[in-house]
Design a protein around this motif. Sequence first.
Motif, mmCIF file in Angstrom:
data_model
loop_
_atom_site.group_PDB
_atom_site.id
_atom_site.type_symbol
_atom_site.label_atom_id
_atom_site.label_comp_id
_atom_site.label_asym_id
_atom_site.label_seq_id
_atom_site.Cartn_x
_atom_site.Cartn_y
_atom_site.Cartn_z
ATOM 1 N N GLY A 216 -31.261 65.446 110.010
ATOM 2 C CA GLY A 216 -32.323 65.640 110.587
ATOM 3 C C GLY A 216 -33.258 66.562 109.896
ATOM 4 O O GLY A 216 -34.546 66.161 110.137
ATOM 5 N N VAL A 217 -32.836 67.698 109.553
ATOM 6 C CA VAL A 217 -33.717 68.618 108.848
ATOM 7 C C VAL A 217 -34.717 68.098 107.747
ATOM 8 O O VAL A 217 -35.728 68.233 107.572
ATOM 9 C CB VAL A 217 -32.970 69.769 108.540
ATOM 10 C CG1 VAL A 217 -33.852 71.014 107.549
ATOM 11 C CG2 VAL A 217 -32.385 70.507 109.663
ATOM 12 N N TRP A 218 -33.798 67.303 106.986
ATOM 13 C CA TRP A 218 -34.420 66.586 105.795
ATOM 14 C C TRP A 218 -35.249 65.518 106.408
ATOM 15 O O TRP A 218 -36.603 65.438 105.696
ATOM 16 C CB TRP A 218 -33.302 65.703 105.092
ATOM 17 C CG TRP A 218 -34.281 64.979 104.017
ATOM 18 C CD1 TRP A 218 -34.877 65.017 102.987
ATOM 19 C CD2 TRP A 218 -34.209 63.412 104.207
ATOM 20 N NE1 TRP A 218 -35.387 64.149 102.460
ATOM 21 C CE2 TRP A 218 -34.968 63.043 103.029
ATOM 22 C CE3 TRP A 218 -33.759 62.518 105.151
ATOM 23 C CZ2 TRP A 218 -35.264 61.539 102.962
ATOM 24 C CZ3 TRP A 218 -33.804 61.359 105.047
ATOM 25 C CH2 TRP A 218 -34.656 60.764 103.898
ATOM 26 N N ALA A 219 -35.164 64.776 107.339
ATOM 27 C CA ALA A 219 -36.135 63.787 107.921
ATOM 28 C C ALA A 219 -37.339 64.498 108.451
ATOM 29 O O ALA A 219 -38.384 64.038 108.556
ATOM 30 C CB ALA A 219 -35.351 63.193 109.022
ATOM 31 N N HIS A 220 -37.479 65.695 109.039
ATOM 32 C CA HIS A 220 -38.381 66.637 109.380
ATOM 33 C C HIS A 220 -39.319 66.784 108.378
ATOM 34 O O HIS A 220 -40.617 66.630 108.416
ATOM 35 C CB HIS A 220 -38.087 67.841 110.103
ATOM 36 C CG HIS A 220 -38.968 68.751 110.444
ATOM 37 N ND1 HIS A 220 -39.756 68.659 111.733
ATOM 38 C CD2 HIS A 220 -39.791 69.785 109.543
ATOM 39 C CE1 HIS A 220 -40.721 69.683 111.627
ATOM 40 N NE2 HIS A 220 -40.631 70.176 110.432
ATOM 41 N N ALA A 221 -38.718 67.009 107.215
ATOM 42 C CA ALA A 221 -39.632 67.382 105.802
ATOM 43 C C ALA A 221 -40.165 66.052 105.241
ATOM 44 O O ALA A 221 -41.510 66.208 104.736
ATOM 45 C CB ALA A 221 -38.577 67.964 104.816
ATOM 46 N N THR A 222 -39.329 64.955 105.462
ATOM 47 C CA THR A 222 -40.266 63.722 105.014
ATOM 48 C C THR A 222 -41.425 63.235 106.065
ATOM 49 O O THR A 222 -42.474 62.724 105.390
ATOM 50 C CB THR A 222 -39.184 62.589 105.153
ATOM 51 O OG1 THR A 222 -38.953 62.431 106.424
ATOM 52 C CG2 THR A 222 -38.075 62.792 104.271
ATOM 53 N N ARG A 225 -44.406 65.430 104.693
ATOM 54 C CA ARG A 225 -44.746 64.775 103.184
ATOM 55 C C ARG A 225 -45.400 63.534 103.481
ATOM 56 O O ARG A 225 -45.636 62.756 102.534
ATOM 57 C CB ARG A 225 -43.503 64.991 102.550
ATOM 58 C CG ARG A 225 -43.390 66.210 101.896
ATOM 59 C CD ARG A 225 -42.394 66.135 100.516
ATOM 60 N NE ARG A 225 -41.114 65.687 100.844
ATOM 61 C CZ ARG A 225 -39.995 66.371 101.322
ATOM 62 N NH1 ARG A 225 -40.405 67.554 101.476
ATOM 63 N NH2 ARG A 225 -38.741 65.681 101.374
ATOM 64 N N ASP A 226 -45.554 62.878 104.943
ATOM 65 C CA ASP A 226 -46.011 61.785 105.164
ATOM 66 C C ASP A 226 -45.197 60.668 104.490
ATOM 67 O O ASP A 226 -45.743 59.523 103.885
ATOM 68 C CB ASP A 226 -47.473 61.584 104.627
ATOM 69 C CG ASP A 226 -48.369 60.237 105.409
ATOM 70 O OD1 ASP A 226 -48.158 60.120 106.518
ATOM 71 O OD2 ASP A 226 -49.158 60.043 104.733
ATOM 72 N N ASP A 232 -39.145 54.197 111.642
ATOM 73 C CA ASP A 232 -38.019 54.962 110.771
ATOM 74 C C ASP A 232 -37.033 55.848 111.353
ATOM 75 O O ASP A 232 -35.923 55.802 111.368
ATOM 76 C CB ASP A 232 -38.759 55.968 109.477
ATOM 77 C CG ASP A 232 -39.239 55.007 108.309
ATOM 78 O OD1 ASP A 232 -38.885 53.787 108.492
ATOM 79 O OD2 ASP A 232 -39.950 55.495 107.697
ATOM 80 N N LEU A 233 -37.622 56.802 112.434
ATOM 81 C CA LEU A 233 -36.906 57.566 113.203
ATOM 82 C C LEU A 233 -35.749 56.867 113.839
ATOM 83 O O LEU A 233 -34.367 57.134 114.150
ATOM 84 C CB LEU A 233 -37.715 58.570 114.097
ATOM 85 C CG LEU A 233 -36.799 59.384 115.158
ATOM 86 C CD1 LEU A 233 -35.883 60.416 114.410
ATOM 87 C CD2 LEU A 233 -37.688 60.278 115.969
#
Length: 293
Positions: A216-222, A225-226, A232-233
């Motif tokens: 989830g932390v990575w998903a936050h970063a994506t 970065r738009d 997707d979520l």
Amino acid sequence: MRWDENHESPDVIDRRGEGGGGGPALGGMFAFLPLLMRSRFGWVGLLVIIAVAMFGGLRGLFGGGEQRVHGETRGVAGAQGDEKMVHFVSFVLDDAQTTWRELFSERGRSYRNAKMVLFTGATQTACGRGRAATGPFYCPPDERVYIDLSFYQELSNRLGARGDFAQAYVIAHEIGHHVQHQLGTDKRVQSASRAEQEGAGGASVRLELQADCYAGVWAHATKRRDLLEAGDLDEALNAAAAIGDDRLQRDSGGAVQPETWTHGSSAQRSRWFKRGYESGDPSSCDTFAEGTL
């Protein structure tokens, strides 16, 4: 998810079509028994893995049929087809590791890249012989993520977790295990007693839920970065729920038995992924400090 459809990664090792061989020496294998092939999505028990490792052929770590690429090995016998998926998993791997490299740097640490091995059917690993039936997994001794791309058909068709971000979540979860390995969290679980490891609130489940949170932390970063697109979520949350221990037990026709859980319930897996996504902060993922998961 927005991604580069021509992306290639120096950290991807393609063994598709090669077939698998034996595993490592006994000493190296048993040193990591509690952590062998982490993240099998609850499909294969430890006894099965022990049997595979003992009787699958304990020879060298990796066989031949490979060539050097960027200082690492890439199979020369990779299966044709699925090339779009290869580019996709390569993009997700690199994007996830870029995210963690930045997060580690912010905290004064150095991040060491994992490799991802694509294989067909079975392959040699430092954790024993890896098989497609186990699902994607991370092997701590060689710091590699292993995946047979046919798993994604299973994820979509049998488990009902569709969409590219569901597929991306799987890789991000495995990289979460690599993060735990670098931080020494997996050793904490390995050193725990069997009683402390097992059960719905045990260290094994906590390790898996933390990997979900790290995904989830990575998903936050994506999102920053738009790269995220509408839906997707929900795809990732659906995938997390689809591989909850309770869901898998019900789908197999058995009773829900929390005392046998290794990865957490559907609700827990979705909740911890969402926590990481909403915070973007790895420190919010300390499942070991939580009384209630």
